[in-house]
Design a protein around this motif. Structure first.
Motif, PDB file in Angstrom:
ATOM      1  N   ARG A  39       0.877  -1.187   0.000  1.00 32.19           N
ATOM      2  CA  ARG A  39       0.000   0.000   0.000  1.00 32.19           C
ATOM      3  C   ARG A  39       0.900   1.218   0.000  1.00 32.19           C
ATOM      4  O   ARG A  39       1.553   1.507   0.984  1.00 32.19           O
ATOM      5  CB  ARG A  39      -0.918  -0.006   1.214  1.00 32.19           C
ATOM      6  N   LEU A  40       0.949   1.911  -1.116  1.00 34.04           N
ATOM      7  CA  LEU A  40       1.886   3.018  -1.282  1.00 34.04           C
ATOM      8  C   LEU A  40       1.122   4.324  -1.399  1.00 34.04           C
ATOM      9  O   LEU A  40       0.142   4.412  -2.130  1.00 34.04           O
ATOM     10  CB  LEU A  40       2.725   2.798  -2.549  1.00 34.04           C
ATOM     11  N   ASP A  41       1.608   5.303  -0.677  1.00 33.23           N
ATOM     12  CA  ASP A  41       1.024   6.641  -0.706  1.00 33.23           C
ATOM     13  C   ASP A  41       1.877   7.490  -1.658  1.00 33.23           C
ATOM     14  O   ASP A  41       3.103   7.518  -1.539  1.00 33.23           O
ATOM     15  CB  ASP A  41       1.060   7.211   0.719  1.00 33.23           C
ATOM     16  N   THR A  42       1.229   8.162  -2.592  1.00 30.06           N
ATOM     17  CA  THR A  42       2.009   8.953  -3.545  1.00 30.06           C
ATOM     18  C   THR A  42       2.791  10.072  -2.846  1.00 30.06           C
ATOM     19  O   THR A  42       3.772  10.569  -3.401  1.00 30.06           O
ATOM     20  CB  THR A  42       1.100   9.574  -4.631  1.00 30.06           C
ATOM     21  N   ALA A  43       2.386  10.432  -1.631  1.00 28.77           N
ATOM     22  CA  ALA A  43       3.123  11.472  -0.901  1.00 28.77           C
ATOM     23  C   ALA A  43       4.524  11.001  -0.523  1.00 28.77           C
ATOM     24  O   ALA A  43       5.448  11.814  -0.393  1.00 28.77           O
ATOM     25  CB  ALA A  43       2.359  11.874   0.367  1.00 28.77           C
ATOM     26  N   ASP A  44       4.705   9.686  -0.349  1.00 27.99           N
ATOM     27  CA  ASP A  44       6.024   9.153   0.040  1.00 27.99           C
ATOM     28  C   ASP A  44       6.736   8.502  -1.138  1.00 27.99           C
ATOM     29  O   ASP A  44       7.838   7.990  -0.998  1.00 27.99           O
ATOM     30  CB  ASP A  44       5.884   8.062   1.114  1.00 27.99           C
ATOM     31  N   TRP A  45       6.072   8.471  -2.275  1.00 32.24           N
ATOM     32  CA  TRP A  45       6.552   7.681  -3.414  1.00 32.24           C
ATOM     33  C   TRP A  45       7.701   8.402  -4.109  1.00 32.24           C
ATOM     34  O   TRP A  45       7.711   9.634  -4.210  1.00 32.24           O
ATOM     35  CB  TRP A  45       5.380   7.506  -4.370  1.00 32.24           C
ATOM     36  N   LYS A  46       8.660   7.649  -4.590  1.00 35.68           N
ATOM     37  CA  LYS A  46       9.642   8.244  -5.500  1.00 35.68           C
ATOM     38  C   LYS A  46      10.122   7.188  -6.482  1.00 35.68           C
ATOM     39  O   LYS A  46       9.960   5.982  -6.270  1.00 35.68           O
ATOM     40  CB  LYS A  46      10.812   8.869  -4.752  1.00 35.68           C
ATOM     41  N   PHE A  47      10.719   7.682  -7.546  1.00 35.23           N
ATOM     42  CA  PHE A  47      11.255   6.806  -8.587  1.00 35.23           C
ATOM     43  C   PHE A  47      12.671   7.266  -8.896  1.00 35.23           C
ATOM     44  O   PHE A  47      12.924   8.466  -9.019  1.00 35.23           O
ATOM     45  CB  PHE A  47      10.384   6.890  -9.849  1.00 35.23           C
ATOM     46  N   GLU A  48      13.597   6.297  -9.004  1.00 36.09           N
ATOM     47  CA  GLU A  48      14.997   6.647  -9.206  1.00 36.09           C
ATOM     48  C   GLU A  48      15.614   5.861 -10.355  1.00 36.09           C
ATOM     49  O   GLU A  48      15.303   4.679 -10.543  1.00 36.09           O
ATOM     50  CB  GLU A  48      15.810   6.328  -7.945  1.00 36.09           C
TER      51      GLU A  48
END
Ligand SMILES: [Zn+2]
Lengths: 197, 84
Positions: A39-48
């Motif tokens: 369950r991922l919240d876009t507020a904490d999400w990142k892509f690298e």
């Protein structure tokens, strides 16, 4: 052994030229996963994206979506033998994400939240062939289907389209990812039926 | 130091790979938890089966059925203990 009895069954459409060999047409969207749904919240999400030079390119959710979503109308093919034709996605092109990447390596390892990995040649992500998909069927991508964001590489079997995508690491050689280590094909072209080693 | 050839394993391996392995104890490579395999979490709705540690969730084993064989990867298990 009586395992894998939950195999997909559907209607063969051998006359349908859009179906790769050994595939069946489905109207559903089966949910496949090798683990629990994070369950991922876009507020904490990142892509690298990490390259061999030590460079790390990083986007949070707002930065990623600000790059612009493209409409993608495509067929998808799962190695468990279902295909779904004419699906509609929206996502960010990998061409945009790699614009500033400094790399001379030819292969990538894709990493997901939850620990899944899959390997691909970099050229299969370039030139309008791959996206970070955030919408399916006009709606935000559901967690069971990899939301908030999954890789979409529709010209390869769908295990390459990693759900819950977290990042890409460049690699010198085509080292195998999760299923590729354990019996599935290193490349996975559905038109050549590259299912297993 | 002398050694036997692999045929000597026939006895002990037949004790390990027997009909019901679910009561065997497996040690998780990730967290060290030791539990009977029956307690593991089996994700079967995937290209293969992924068997996960009930304590930490990491992958203990995978099973992949290819056209002509069953492939088992056990890199997440560092020990198996068989009740005798
Ligand atoms: Zn564990």
């Amino acid at each position: 052994m009586a395992i894998f009895s939950r195999g997909f069954s559907g209607r063969p459409r051998e006359s349908n030229p859009d179906l790769p060999p050994g595939q069946f047409l489905t109207e559903d969207f089966p949910v496949l996963s090798a683990g629990p749904t994070p369950r991922l919240d876009t507020a904490d999400w990142k892509f690298e994206i990490k390259t061999e030079t030590g460079q790390t390119l990083s986007w949070n959710w707002d930065e990623l979506t600000a790059l612009g979503l493209e409409d993608v109308h495509t067929d998808i093919h799962c190695v468990t033998r279902w295909s779904k034709l004419g699906t509609d996605w929206r996502g960010i092109s990998l061409d945009k994400l790699f614009e500033d990447a400094e790399t001379s390596f030819d292969f990538v390892m894709v990493h997901s939240y939850g620990g899944y990995t899959t390997n691909l040649p970099l050229e299969d992500l370039m030139n309008g062939q791959a996206w970070i998909a955030t919408e399916f069927g006009g709606e935000p991508l559901e967690p069971d289907h990899g939301g908030p964001a999954r890789l979409l590489v529709p010209h390869l079997y769908f295990w390459k389209s990693a759900k819950w995508v977290r990042g890409i690491t460049m690699q010198r050689t085509d080292s195998p990812g999760f299923w590729e280590q354990n019996g599935y094909h290193i490349y996975g072209d559905p038109w050549r039926e590259e299912r297993y080693w | 130091m002398t050694h036997l050839d692999g045929n000597a394993l026939a006895g002990p391996l037949s004790e390990v790979f027997r009909d019901d392995m679910t009561t065997a104890l497996g040690r998780c490579a990730s967290c060290g938890d030791v539990s009977v395999l029956a307690e593991a979490l089996v994700y079967d709705a995937a290209p293969g089966w992924a068997v996960r540690c009930h304590a930490c969730g990491d992958v203990l084993m995978t099973f992949v059925r290819t056209l002509d064989r069953l492939r088992i990867d056990m890199r997440g298990l560092t020990a198996l203990e068989i009740p005798s």
